[in-house]
Write a protein that holds these residues in place. Structure first.
Motif, mmCIF file in Angstrom:
data_model
loop_
_atom_site.group_PDB
_atom_site.id
_atom_site.type_symbol
_atom_site.label_atom_id
_atom_site.label_comp_id
_atom_site.label_asym_id
_atom_site.label_seq_id
_atom_site.Cartn_x
_atom_site.Cartn_y
_atom_site.Cartn_z
ATOM 1 N N UNK A 1 0.828 -1.211 0.000
ATOM 2 C CA UNK A 1 0.000 0.000 0.000
ATOM 3 C C UNK A 1 0.858 1.256 0.000
ATOM 4 N N UNK A 2 1.935 1.241 0.760
ATOM 5 C CA UNK A 2 2.817 2.403 0.819
ATOM 6 C C UNK A 2 3.533 2.600 -0.512
ATOM 7 N N UNK A 3 4.012 1.514 -1.107
ATOM 8 C CA UNK A 3 4.702 1.608 -2.399
ATOM 9 C C UNK A 3 3.766 2.177 -3.464
ATOM 10 N N UNK A 4 2.510 1.739 -3.435
ATOM 11 C CA UNK A 4 1.525 2.243 -4.393
ATOM 12 C C UNK A 4 1.247 3.724 -4.170
ATOM 13 N N UNK A 5 1.088 4.113 -2.915
ATOM 14 C CA UNK A 5 0.831 5.522 -2.599
ATOM 15 C C UNK A 5 2.000 6.398 -3.040
ATOM 16 N N UNK A 6 3.214 5.950 -2.786
ATOM 17 C CA UNK A 6 4.400 6.714 -3.172
ATOM 18 C C UNK A 6 4.484 6.846 -4.695
ATOM 19 N N UNK A 7 4.239 5.759 -5.405
ATOM 20 C CA UNK A 7 4.345 5.781 -6.865
ATOM 21 C C UNK A 7 3.283 6.702 -7.478
ATOM 22 N N UNK A 8 2.034 6.577 -7.025
ATOM 23 C CA UNK A 8 0.949 7.404 -7.569
ATOM 24 C C UNK A 8 1.207 8.885 -7.317
ATOM 25 N N UNK A 9 1.576 9.223 -6.094
ATOM 26 C CA UNK A 9 1.807 10.625 -5.759
ATOM 27 C C UNK A 9 2.999 11.182 -6.517
ATOM 28 N N UNK A 10 4.021 10.364 -6.706
ATOM 29 C CA UNK A 10 5.217 10.822 -7.417
ATOM 30 C C UNK A 10 4.920 11.107 -8.879
ATOM 31 N N UNK A 11 4.208 10.196 -9.536
ATOM 32 C CA UNK A 11 3.880 10.383 -10.947
ATOM 33 C C UNK A 11 2.928 11.564 -11.129
ATOM 34 N N UNK A 12 1.882 11.630 -10.294
ATOM 35 C CA UNK A 12 0.915 12.717 -10.410
ATOM 36 C C UNK A 12 1.563 14.069 -10.101
ATOM 37 N N UNK A 13 2.361 14.116 -9.047
ATOM 38 C CA UNK A 13 3.008 15.364 -8.666
ATOM 39 C C UNK A 13 4.027 15.829 -9.692
ATOM 40 N N UNK A 14 4.776 14.894 -10.252
ATOM 41 C CA UNK A 14 5.769 15.246 -11.268
ATOM 42 C C UNK A 14 5.099 15.798 -12.514
ATOM 43 N N UNK A 15 3.977 15.189 -12.894
ATOM 44 C CA UNK A 15 3.233 15.687 -14.047
ATOM 45 C C UNK A 15 2.714 17.091 -13.814
ATOM 46 N N UNK A 16 2.198 17.342 -12.625
ATOM 47 C CA UNK A 16 1.672 18.666 -12.308
ATOM 48 C C UNK A 16 2.794 19.713 -12.255
ATOM 49 N N UNK A 17 3.950 19.319 -11.722
ATOM 50 C CA UNK A 17 5.105 20.226 -11.705
ATOM 51 C C UNK A 17 5.514 20.584 -13.125
ATOM 52 N N UNK A 18 5.557 19.609 -13.994
ATOM 53 C CA UNK A 18 5.924 19.843 -15.384
ATOM 54 C C UNK A 18 4.912 20.757 -16.061
ATOM 55 N N UNK A 19 3.620 20.538 -15.765
ATOM 56 C CA UNK A 19 2.563 21.364 -16.364
ATOM 57 C C UNK A 19 2.638 22.806 -15.882
ATOM 58 N N UNK A 20 2.756 22.969 -14.572
ATOM 59 C CA UNK A 20 2.726 24.322 -14.022
ATOM 60 C C UNK A 20 3.984 25.114 -14.323
ATOM 61 N N UNK A 21 5.131 24.441 -14.325
ATOM 62 C CA UNK A 21 6.393 25.161 -14.542
ATOM 63 C C UNK A 21 6.641 25.474 -16.014
ATOM 64 N N UNK A 22 6.137 24.606 -16.905
ATOM 65 C CA UNK A 22 6.409 24.781 -18.323
ATOM 66 C C UNK A 22 7.851 24.488 -18.694
ATOM 67 N N UNK A 23 8.611 23.980 -17.753
ATOM 68 C CA UNK A 23 10.030 23.680 -17.976
ATOM 69 C C UNK A 23 10.186 22.386 -18.756
#
Length: 273
Positions: free
Chosen positions: A201-223
């Motif tokens: 459960x922890x591995x799944x939570x970490x993976x989901x949050x990491x992928x979702x957060x990284x995508x949002x960072x990429x979207x918001x930063x435009x970098x």
């Protein structure tokens, strides 16, 4: 703001059609100018349609002012559905399809060689307003119709225009099928975490949050993605070591993605032939 001069006919009120309908209503579209054609819409869509008093499954012959027909049904249902709505061609509407695997020519066979047709390929994040849709049009589409199509599609995310219809298959291989690649990446990251000893459960939570957060960072930063990768990679650090595996010239993610996208492109062309 979604402004309609005539009737918008939505053919298919499933996940994609329903997401667009919600977006149009949120964008100020007049429910009185919308018709939904679907023999069994999902309960939440049926409730939305009823709440806004949208006409559901009226007699096609009674629609004499169709401005745009949005086709959002599964490709395998197309040959059954299109003949039923073909009488709408008398109004000379814009035909805008979000269904995969059907060419512009296949719609022209039902709506006429002079029909204005736009073929698009959206992707599943459209369900949360974060999709991206590519569109290609035939020569009969006017600038005003192109602008209307863009407005309607922007209700569920970004919109890009491609120069030729053939590029739609390429887009399908990248962004159309792309969400599945990202979901699988998330699965693999979670499974790898579990394999080194993390609770599932922890591995799944970490993976989901990491992928979702990284995508949002990429979207918001435009970098650029490459710059973001470099920014979090310390020389000879943990991320660097992992990337030596993932970026291996022959066995890394680069060659795998090339093969995967090529396979998707090949199948997209087969389906559209």
């Amino acid at each position: 703001m979604v402004k309609l001069a005539g009737t918008l006919v939505l053919v298919g009120a499933g996940k994609m059609g329903g997401a667009m309908l919600e977006g149009w209503l949120a964008g100020g579209a007049d429910p009185a100018r919308i018709v939904a054609m679907d023999p069994s819409p999902p309960p939440e869509m049926r409730e939305l349609i009823a709440r806004h008093d949208i006409r559901l499954n009226p007699d096609v012959a009674g629609i004499t002012d169709a401005q745009v027909v949005i086709i959002a049904v599964k490709p395998q249902m197309m040959e059954e559905v299109l003949p039923r709505i073909a009488p709408l061609k008398s109004s000379k509407p814009l035909v805008l399809t979000v269904a995969a695997g059907k060419t512009i020519a296949s719609y022209e066979r039902h709506f006429g060689a002079d029909a204005a047709v736009i073929r698009t390929i959206p992707n599943t994040p459209a369900a949360v307003g974060r999709g991206i849709t590519a569109m290609a049009s035939n020569p009969n589409v006017t600038p005003a119709q192109l602008a209307l199509a863009r407005t309607l599609l922007e209700s569920v995310g970004e919109v890009v225009t491609v120069e030729t219809e053939g590029m739609i298959d390429m887009v399908t291989a990248v962004s159309g099928s792309g969400p599945a690649y990202v979901f699988y990446l998330t699965e693999c990251l979670a499974a790898a975490g579990e394999k080194i000893g993390l609770p599932k459960e922890l591995a799944t939570q970490l993976a989901r949050a990491t992928v979702a957060g990284s995508g949002e960072l990429m979207r918001q930063s435009g970098t650029d993605a490459g710059v973001l990768r470099q920014n979090v990679t310390s020389p000879k650090g943990t991320t660097y070591e992992a990337l030596q595996v993932l970026m291996a010239e022959d066995t890394g993610m680069g060659p795998l993605f090339e093969k995967a996208v090529a396979a998707a492109l090949r199948r997209s062309r087969e389906l559209a032939s």
